[in-house]
Design an enzyme around this catalytic site. Sequence first.
Site, PDB file in Angstrom:
ATOM      1  N   GLU A  32       0.828  -1.210   0.000  1.00  0.00           N
ATOM      2  CA  GLU A  32       0.000   0.000   0.000  1.00  0.00           C
ATOM      3  C   GLU A  32       0.862   1.260   0.000  1.00  0.00           C
ATOM      4  OE1 GLU A  32      -2.706  -0.700   3.332  1.00  0.00           O
ATOM      5  OE2 GLU A  32      -4.005  -1.830   1.989  1.00  0.00           O
TER       6      GLU A  32
ATOM      7  N   ASP B 111      -8.623  -8.911   3.606  1.00  0.00           N
ATOM      8  CA  ASP B 111      -8.418  -7.809   4.537  1.00  0.00           C
ATOM      9  C   ASP B 111      -9.588  -7.659   5.498  1.00  0.00           C
ATOM     10  OD1 ASP B 111      -7.399  -5.596   5.742  1.00  0.00           O
ATOM     11  OD2 ASP B 111      -7.652  -4.239   4.064  1.00  0.00           O
TER      12      ASP B 111
ATOM     13  N   GLU C 296     -13.157  -2.202  11.360  1.00  0.00           N
ATOM     14  CA  GLU C 296     -12.989  -1.447  10.113  1.00  0.00           C
ATOM     15  C   GLU C 296     -14.046  -1.796   9.069  1.00  0.00           C
ATOM     16  OE1 GLU C 296      -9.119  -1.919   8.378  1.00  0.00           O
ATOM     17  OE2 GLU C 296      -9.708  -0.924   6.511  1.00  0.00           O
TER      18      GLU C 296
HETATM   19  C1  GCV Z   1      -2.775   0.478   8.401  1.00  0.00           C
HETATM   20  C2  GCV Z   1      -6.185  -2.042   5.335  1.00  0.00           C
HETATM   21  C3  GCV Z   1      -6.589  -0.759   5.980  1.00  0.00           C
HETATM   22  C4  GCV Z   1      -5.426   0.192   6.122  1.00  0.00           C
HETATM   23  C5  GCV Z   1      -4.344  -0.521   6.918  1.00  0.00           C
HETATM   24  C6  GCV Z   1      -3.971  -1.793   6.166  1.00  0.00           C
HETATM   25  C7  GCV Z   1      -2.953  -2.614   6.906  1.00  0.00           C
HETATM   26  O1  GCV Z   1      -5.866  -1.837   4.008  1.00  0.00           O
HETATM   27  O2  GCV Z   1      -7.618  -0.184   5.266  1.00  0.00           O
HETATM   28  O3  GCV Z   1      -5.876   1.342   6.795  1.00  0.00           O
HETATM   29  O4  GCV Z   1      -3.233   0.295   7.094  1.00  0.00           O
HETATM   30  O5  GCV Z   1      -5.102  -2.591   6.009  1.00  0.00           O
HETATM   31  O6  GCV Z   1      -3.367  -3.557   7.562  1.00  0.00           O
HETATM   32  O7  GCV Z   1      -1.775  -2.327   6.821  1.00  0.00           O
END
Ligand code: GCV
Length: 767
Positions: free
Chosen positions: A235, A314, A342
Amino acid sequence: MLGRTLHEEKTLPRESSIVLATLSELRAHAPAIFGQAVLGEDGFLLRKERIDGTDCLVVTGTTDRGVLYGVFALLSRIARGETVSALNETQQPYAPIRWVDEWDNLDGRIERGYAGPSIFFENGNVRADLTRAGEYARLLASIGINGCAINNVNANPRILEDDFLPQVARVADVFRPWGVRLSLSVDVSSPKVIGGLDTFDPRDPRVAEWWKKKFDQLYALVPDFAGVVVKADSEGRLGPATYQRTPADAANVIARALAPHHGIVFYRAFVYNHHLDWTSPKNDRAKAAYDNFHPLDGKFDDNVIVQIKHGPIDFQVREPASPLFSGLDKTNEAIELQVTQEYTGQQRHLCFLPTMWKQVLDFDMHAGPQPTPVKDIVSGKTFDRPTGGFVAVVNVGMDANWLGHPLGMANLYGYGRLAWNPDLDSKVIAEEWTRLTFGNDSTVVRTIQSMLVSSWTVYESYTGPLGAGTLTDIVGSHFGPGVESSERNGWGQWHRADPGGIGMDRTAATGTGYVDQYRAPVRKMYESLDTTPDELLLFFHHVPYTYVLGSGKTVIQHIYDSHYAGAQLAAGFVNQWKTLKGHVDEERYEEVLGRLEFQAGHAIVWRDAVCNWFLGISGIADQYGRVGHYPGRIEAEAMQLEGYVPFDVVPRETASGGKAIECLPSEQKCSATYRFAGAAGRYEIDVEYFDQNNGKSHFRVFVRDRVVDEWVADDRLPATKPGGDSSTRRRIPGLALRPGDNIRIEGVPDGEEHAALDYIEIHATPE
Ligand code: GCV
């Protein structure tokens, strides 16, 4: 509790007492009684004993931490009304690693945190007052957690700067009395970004030297520092791929710097390409963790733990167990769970996750001749690894109840209990938590336990059917409905719904081949449509909407039915909770009621958005005629408008009829009027409005020119525009209406929030 003062004694007491001591201390004083007792690290023993003629309640462990856990276990028993009269109980945690990660940024905001600002950081520094951090450590200790990474895995390199280290040492100081060890998330580019090197190549000796010096410096300040968490090549984060190095290279260079101090590295397996080509039917994000880490099995040092999200995508509302759990025979593993909700309602929706986690923890990966459930693999039992265990992303905040939703705390409790003993039944956990939190009134215990244990599948039924993933706004908040948002982009959370059908074909025969990452029996089960369980069908297979499920329903009718049933059950939570009025304290009663009422309204937003989207794409009507037909609903755009103007909501399914009305800032005040044409009687009116976080509009509702309700739209929802994230229901009960009555809603816009309205719905209520 007993009205007595505690003493620190060097000898065993001469009067009836509660004795807290380490096992070695007890052995020295009472070898006949404790000479044979054996306990591992962090374990404890609770025992009623007669020592030198006096009755004692003994709490002991090999370490102070074990004694502390024993004390909490004793207090828990007492609070739950269990007897302590003939106590003889030994408990040993399932795994050495029982950690939490907090995704706190140094500016005080928390990524995916839903309960206010950070308890650790403020304005780029560690908070001056760390009282809450100390209280959090106590809370963690009470459920057996022994490590906490305090900053976001999207780590700011500043955390390791020379002048910052004394600040984090202050956090370690408030953690220490509770046996919680400090950990930090670190950025692998730190040697370059803050270290002044021209590289962060993990194979460069200068980089190795930098890490070594950095940790020597840190351990001088925090001698019990636990280790670090690493997110890299993911990411947008930099990582070893910059130098064509592997995650093992990056993990080991840090691990070697930590090893002399007995520190560990959690290297996250959440490494994937978020620019995948959507048009290729062979591409599959779910394959990434295994593809990246399986070839490196055996290449990680002994103080590295690969931290694996419980599912391959995720934290969706339903995913299969990650195949990587059975793909690393020679590597330490930890499972990563997510307490912060989340994708599961962000503590606005009740969703008790231990029920979901249990399904993964108990899932047999078939990695050996004996059953090899995920819980045994991660705790190092299956492949006899030196360490491993459990990590959860928690993201508590400064809000009074840590997670925002008072019932959301059951997830944190449940996580701790499962990390300690994953064999526990989630129903038992729900009951324990309810008793500890709300007392032992049997109505309260029965009601809350039953709400908790059903809540995950209720949430699933209106948000993410048949393993398709949470059908939320994937590229934004991850909160409200956004069915289309996961498609046609590189993030890879695709469900591939098209006019012909839905689901990701992950089979080896015709799909992405993801199933090949599992061991043979698991692979075989998921490869075939016939043996894939309904609840994961769309995760593994692409099927027509008319495909008939094991339940006998078609996929499309299942989508409609489950959404209607789910919204109904969410409404039922409100009624269940209302039976507890007077049984729980008023403050929490009201707070939970408010959240459950929001959930019941939002479940309808979800239901309508998802059902209408699938009606549109499939062209197949709901067999019961519900979808697209809403008795008693009056679209705002069909009301008589003064000042208000209609507009199109995007995506269209997130507003009823695709449209809403707004009061532009050029108007001071707008109104929408409906002339009631039903029979005289008592009614409730639901007003569906949009509550954004960039304004505080004011609403007033009049019946026959009398104000019957008014409110300010000042909730903290993750939305800056009208849509599925902001759509909110206001229920006005007990209204006497007569034919010809005018129902008028007056909206006063504020800032960028334009007092937008979607519809009203009028329901008769029993006299
Ligand atoms: C901390 C997902 C979340 C991100 C998070 C990522 C991760 O993509 O939306 O906010 O980043 O997971 O676990 O690194």
